[in-house]
Design an enzyme around this catalytic site. Structure first.
Site, mmCIF file in Angstrom:
data_model
loop_
_atom_site.group_PDB
_atom_site.id
_atom_site.type_symbol
_atom_site.label_atom_id
_atom_site.label_comp_id
_atom_site.label_asym_id
_atom_site.label_seq_id
_atom_site.Cartn_x
_atom_site.Cartn_y
_atom_site.Cartn_z
ATOM 1 N N GLY A 60 2.021 3.315 -60.687
ATOM 2 C CA GLY A 60 3.438 3.390 -60.201
ATOM 3 C C GLY A 60 3.307 3.922 -58.724
ATOM 4 O O GLY A 60 4.322 4.206 -58.006
ATOM 5 N N GLY A 61 2.337 3.595 -58.243
ATOM 6 C CA GLY A 61 2.011 4.060 -56.675
ATOM 7 C C GLY A 61 2.886 3.209 -55.677
ATOM 8 O O GLY A 61 2.715 3.482 -54.477
ATOM 9 N N TRP A 70 -4.485 5.064 -61.815
ATOM 10 C CA TRP A 70 -4.321 3.907 -62.640
ATOM 11 C C TRP A 70 -5.464 3.153 -63.233
ATOM 12 O O TRP A 70 -5.543 2.154 -64.225
ATOM 13 C CB TRP A 70 -3.193 2.735 -62.382
ATOM 14 C CG TRP A 70 -3.878 2.129 -60.742
ATOM 15 C CD1 TRP A 70 -3.461 2.668 -59.642
ATOM 16 C CD2 TRP A 70 -4.373 0.945 -60.733
ATOM 17 N NE1 TRP A 70 -3.835 1.868 -58.746
ATOM 18 C CE2 TRP A 70 -4.353 0.782 -59.128
ATOM 19 C CE3 TRP A 70 -4.712 -0.127 -61.558
ATOM 20 C CZ2 TRP A 70 -5.009 -0.304 -58.785
ATOM 21 C CZ3 TRP A 70 -5.495 -1.218 -61.085
ATOM 22 C CH2 TRP A 70 -5.487 -1.306 -59.440
ATOM 23 N N ASP A 106 -2.955 -0.367 -48.942
ATOM 24 C CA ASP A 106 -2.736 -0.228 -50.096
ATOM 25 C C ASP A 106 -4.058 -0.903 -50.864
ATOM 26 O O ASP A 106 -4.190 -1.635 -51.778
ATOM 27 C CB ASP A 106 -1.677 -1.523 -50.754
ATOM 28 C CG ASP A 106 -1.516 -1.671 -52.298
ATOM 29 O OD1 ASP A 106 -1.802 -0.498 -52.875
ATOM 30 O OD2 ASP A 106 -1.200 -2.713 -52.709
#
Length: 551
Positions: free
Chosen positions: A185-186, A237, A298
């Site tokens: 959920g980053g 994750w 990202d």
């Protein structure tokens, strides 16, 4: 509390007796060739097997001995586990126990998600097994323990709320008698963490946040008098590796949130895009290394840490190796988290190099142009697509499936922050690609220098498959178009391939049953990036295939 309901308990076969895995069996994973009890064929995450029945000379005789549907169209991204003749398989919808020799179903247990859970559920890594129980996470933030003999739920713990932006795709591990799990959920308003659990009762033992609160070590890398740390990202994750001798778990963390650095004042934003070395009993951080301070790209740092003992300047070093999404291949001393080497393994334009003394990337003008509001093309968008690399101890080579695609983004107009909603702070678009473009590679790399022994270009579609190396000189991997491949570890030449019907997004395992070597792989298109590139070309549908040499 949500429950995992048992759909069917079929015949219990004799192979299922003696299901209590000890800690020693996990530590010594790989010594008993009949069992695959840990992710990536061992705590060290080398994705390597010493089995050598299947070789580069005879791999052309490899044939399927069984296949089965796993009743799922959201993607097969997890590798199986094998213990005492039983194969355990997980995906976003089900958990299965199968006869490892025949594929016959023993039991299957459905995942029952909380009502209103958004998205297509996937799960990565594979099941964790210990002391007669199978541990897995579900997409809606539950850690579940199932009885390995029956598939019945033993305990179920909810650890995060989807309304706050959390979801879960990674695999837990068991280290020194503790189940450790992460979250995803980053790209939303979340604060990353790892949890430690009692494997028998499901009691939570500790929580380690990846974003420090004010006053905690690392908090100086976040703005003062701001609540940015509460929503700072740093998701966990993927999954971890473990060194039993040092009693350290190594776990990667994801991007800072938002990608727009202005709300974070352009600070390093610890412990995002980092590796944390933690004590499994307490969650204490012993040391860390940050790959990408102030991650605006990202690129994360979540990929598994491969543990190896190698010669560095004439002396042995205990290291961890990661093919980071930021495009650099890192070698880090796992005793103290100091940088040993960092070299680009794909095209990189956001940094010219990594300074070995400071450990920090040497930035190009991409950051300044992005900070000023310009749309920028960032290479790479990801060096690999969330899949394990492999390491051959004999050749000391790393094998990886890489991506050569840029990320195009610019800072978005400000908008109110909504808890649980996407909050990247950027607008991004997919770059234009032409038919025949090379957008990925299979590569063999020297981890200390980054030199490539061989390089196999992939046109039109990259690969989202992990790598499995074997002592037989064969590397197993796959393509988004569905081919399961055997490559020559010395040259990269394709020695054998088999069409599985859907994309290979998982990592193969290999093991023996009755003295015969088998190779198993899950097939099924899934995951955001695989679907983006292959959804119009490759059918969905999940299956597992098992191969052995033709007699």
């Amino acid at each position: 509390m949500k429950k995992l309901c048992l759909l069917a308990i079929a015949l219990t076969i004799c192979a299922m007796s003696g299901l209590a895995q000890s800690a020693d069996e996990l530590v010594n994973s790989g010594r008993n060739a009949d069992n695959v009890t840990t992710h990536s064929m061992g705590y060290d995450r080398k994705s390597y097997s010493p089995l050598r029945q299947i070789t580069r000379a005879n791999v052309k005789r490899l044939v399927p001995v069984w296949t089965t549907s796993v009743w799922n169209e959201t993607g097969e991204l997890a590798a199986p586990a094998v213990y005492n003749g039983v194969m355990y398989i997980i995906n976003g919808r089900w958990t299965f126990a199968l006869d490892a020799r025949t594929g016959r179903q023993i039991w299957r247990t459905p995942v029952v998600l909380e009502q209103g859970t958004p998205g297509a559920p996937v799960t990565r890594g594979g099941p964790a097994i210990y002391n007669g129980k199978l541990y897995r996470v579900t997409y809606d933030n539950h850690l579940v323990a199932l009885d390995m003999k029956t598939g019945r739920e033993v305990w179920n713990q909810k650890f995060a709320d989807k309304q706050e932006g959390y979801y879960s795709t990674g695999a837990p591990i068991v280290a020194n008698g503790v189940v450790i799990s992460g979250m995803a959920g980053g790209e939303r308003t979340t604060r990353g963490f790892l949890d430690g659990w009692d494997p028998e009762t499901g009691a939570k033992l500790w929580r380690r946040y990846t974003i420090p609160a004010p006053g905690e070590p690392g908090s100086e890398s976040w703005p003062r008098n701001s609540d940015a740390w509460k929503y700072g990202g740093g998701p966990t994750w993927r999954s971890g590796s473990y060194d039993p001798q040092l009693d350290l778990v190594y776990w990667g963390t994801g991007n800072a949130e938002p990608y727009d650095p202005h709300p974070r004042e352009g600070l390093d934003s610890l412990f995002t895009s980092s590796v944390l070395a933690i004590r499994p009993k307490t969650g204490e951080i012993v040391c860390y290394y940050q790959y990408t301070p102030n991650d605006i790209y990202d690129v994360d740092g979540v990929d598994e840490l491969l543990l190896a003992d190698i010669q560095v300047e004439g002396r042995p070093r205990k290291v961890m190796v990661q093919a980071n999404k930021n495009g650099f291949l890192y070698v880090i001393d796992r005793t103290n988290c100091s940088l040993v080497a960092a070299n680009p393994y794909v095209k990189v334009n956001w940094a010219s190099s990594v300074d070995l003394e400071s450990g920090r990337p040497v930035l190009t003008d991409v950051y300044k142009r992005f900070f000023a509001g310009e749309e920028v093309e960032i290479w790479p968008s990801r060096g690999t697509n969330a899949v394990p690399i492999a390491f051959d101890p004999a050749s000391a080579l790393v094998f990886a499936s890489t991506w050569d695609v840029p990320r195009v983004q610019k800072i978005a107009a400000p908008k109110p922050q909504v808890l649980g909603a996407d909050s990247t702070g950027v607008t991004a678009r997919v770059p234009d690609l032409k038919p025949g473009d090379v957008i990925g590679h299979f590569v063999a790399l020297n981890p200390l220098t980054g030199d490539k022994k061989w390089d196999v270009p992939l046109t039109d579609l990259p690969s989202s498959a992990g790598m499995l190396a074997t002592a037989g000189g064969v590397v197993f991997t796959g393509k988004l178009t569905g081919e399961f491949l055997a490559l020559d570890a010395a040259t990269g030449k394709t020695l054998w391939q088999f069409q599985t019907g859907s994309s290979i997004n998982a990592t193969a395992i290999t093991y023996t049953q009755g003295g015969r070597q088998y190779v198993s792989i899950a097939s099924g298109r899934g995951g955001t990036l695989a679907n983006r590139y292959a959804a119009e070309k490759v059918p969905a549908g999940g299956s597992v295939w098992t191969f052995a040499l033709m007699p």
